[in-house]
Design a protein around this motif. Structure first.
Motif, PDB file in Angstrom:
ATOM      1  N   LEU A 152       0.814  -1.213   0.000  1.00 28.38           N
ATOM      2  CA  LEU A 152       0.000   0.000   0.000  1.00 28.38           C
ATOM      3  C   LEU A 152       0.851   1.269   0.000  1.00 28.38           C
ATOM      4  O   LEU A 152       0.311   2.377   0.114  1.00 28.38           O
ATOM      5  N   LEU A 200      -9.289  -0.636   1.422  1.00 26.96           N
ATOM      6  CA  LEU A 200      -8.441  -0.761   0.241  1.00 26.96           C
ATOM      7  C   LEU A 200      -9.267  -0.596  -1.030  1.00 26.96           C
ATOM      8  O   LEU A 200     -10.435  -1.010  -1.084  1.00 26.96           O
ATOM      9  N   GLU A 227      -5.522  -1.965  -4.942  1.00 27.61           N
ATOM     10  CA  GLU A 227      -4.697  -2.265  -3.775  1.00 27.61           C
ATOM     11  C   GLU A 227      -4.915  -3.696  -3.290  1.00 27.61           C
ATOM     12  O   GLU A 227      -3.962  -4.378  -2.906  1.00 27.61           O
TER      13      GLU A 227
END
Length: 297
Positions: A44, A59, A63
């Motif tokens: 990330l 997320l 991601e």
């Protein structure tokens, strides 16, 4: 998978998968949870010291895919985490790594952080050598902690020296650190060193067959040595007196080969070092004592 939304969710899920598959941890972390946190935060592009309140963040789909891809490679290929992230921490510094170099993990880091006190007087160090330098982590960290001391890095592998050169530039030490392609001492300039540091290959053939799969991604030439793991160690011990200044010191990591070394040379006054953070198989020997036993190894 759709029920996994937050950073915390993915760290917990990743740690569970790692534990379920029985992965080995020894390249920067020592447990599934810390390894999972390091992997997820890297995916990330977030720092390892991320404030706690960010862990509830959700997320994006992109991601999620990045995290899952890294988790899959870590499990299915048994690829060590630093090779997946391209970086490893040593003595409080970040180093670039790839499969051409060992992953930094030597307990010598603790000596560097203490500027080698009480074993060496830092102000007396005029020149230091990192022999079998690999990524350069030991020598570069030494230069960072001792900014007035020139440091030479030496390795037989051009690929390893490429990585070391990148790390020298990364830490802005081009004016302090020199690199040499050298088979141990053979390619070095004609200078004497007050301190020689070395983490050479020292794993014997039998021990190599017992290593976890993660270690097999590391370069064999940096791990395995003939003569039950002591071939390179003995060469260094025999040659080092010619390259140590009067009053100089050799510090070498030999890992699990320590017992065999002591068994073969019980009369040699190796000083085996203890580390507050753990680690073993590192000895110190003075130039005077080494000269006394030179040629016996």
């Amino acid at each position: 998978m759709q029920s996994l939304r937050s950073i915390t969710d993915f760290i917990r899920w990743t740690a569970s998968r790692f534990s379920e598959r029985g992965l080995f941890f020894g390249h920067g972390t020592d447990n599934a949870l810390d390894e999972a946190a390091a992997l997820v935060l890297h995916a990330l592009h977030l720092p390892p010291d991320l404030p706690q309140f960010w862990f509830s963040s959700r997320l994006t789909e992109e991601e999620r895919e990045r995290v899952i891809d890294l988790v899959t490679r870590r499990i299915e290929q048994r690829m060590p985490l630093p090779y997946l992230t391209g970086e490893a921490w040593f003595a409080g510094l970040c180093f670039r790594v790839n499969e051409q170099v060992l992953i930094p993990r030597s307990p010598i880091a603790e000596l560097i952080e203490n500027e080698f006190v009480p074993w060496v007087e830092p102000s007396q160090l005029q020149r230091v050598l990192d022999l079998c330098c690999g990524s350069g982590c030991i020598g570069i960290a030494t230069a960072a902690y001792l900014p007035d001391c020139p440091v030479d890095l030496a390795d037989i592998s051009p690929a390893a020296l490429t990585v070391a050169s990148e790390n020298v530039a990364l830490h802005g030490l081009d004016q302090q650190v020199n690199l040499y392609e050298s088979d141990l001492f053979d390619g070095l300039p004609g200078v004497k060193y007050d301190l020689i540091l070395s983490n050479p290959p020292y794993v014997g053939a039998v021990e190599m067959t017992e290593l976890p799969p993660e270690y097999l991604h590391e370069p064999n030439m940096a791990l395995e040595a003939n003569d039950q793991g002591l071939e390179v160690v003995k060469r260094i011990l025999n040659q080092a007196p010619d390259y140590l200044a009067p009053g100089g010191v050799l510090v070498m990591e030999v890992g699990n080969s320590a017992d065999l070394l002591m068994e073969l040379y019980p009369e040699v006054p190796f000083v085996w070092l203890d580390f507050a953070r753990g680690g073993e198989g590192v000895f110190l020997i003075s130039a005077t004592d080494l000269s006394r036993y030179a040629g016996r190894f």
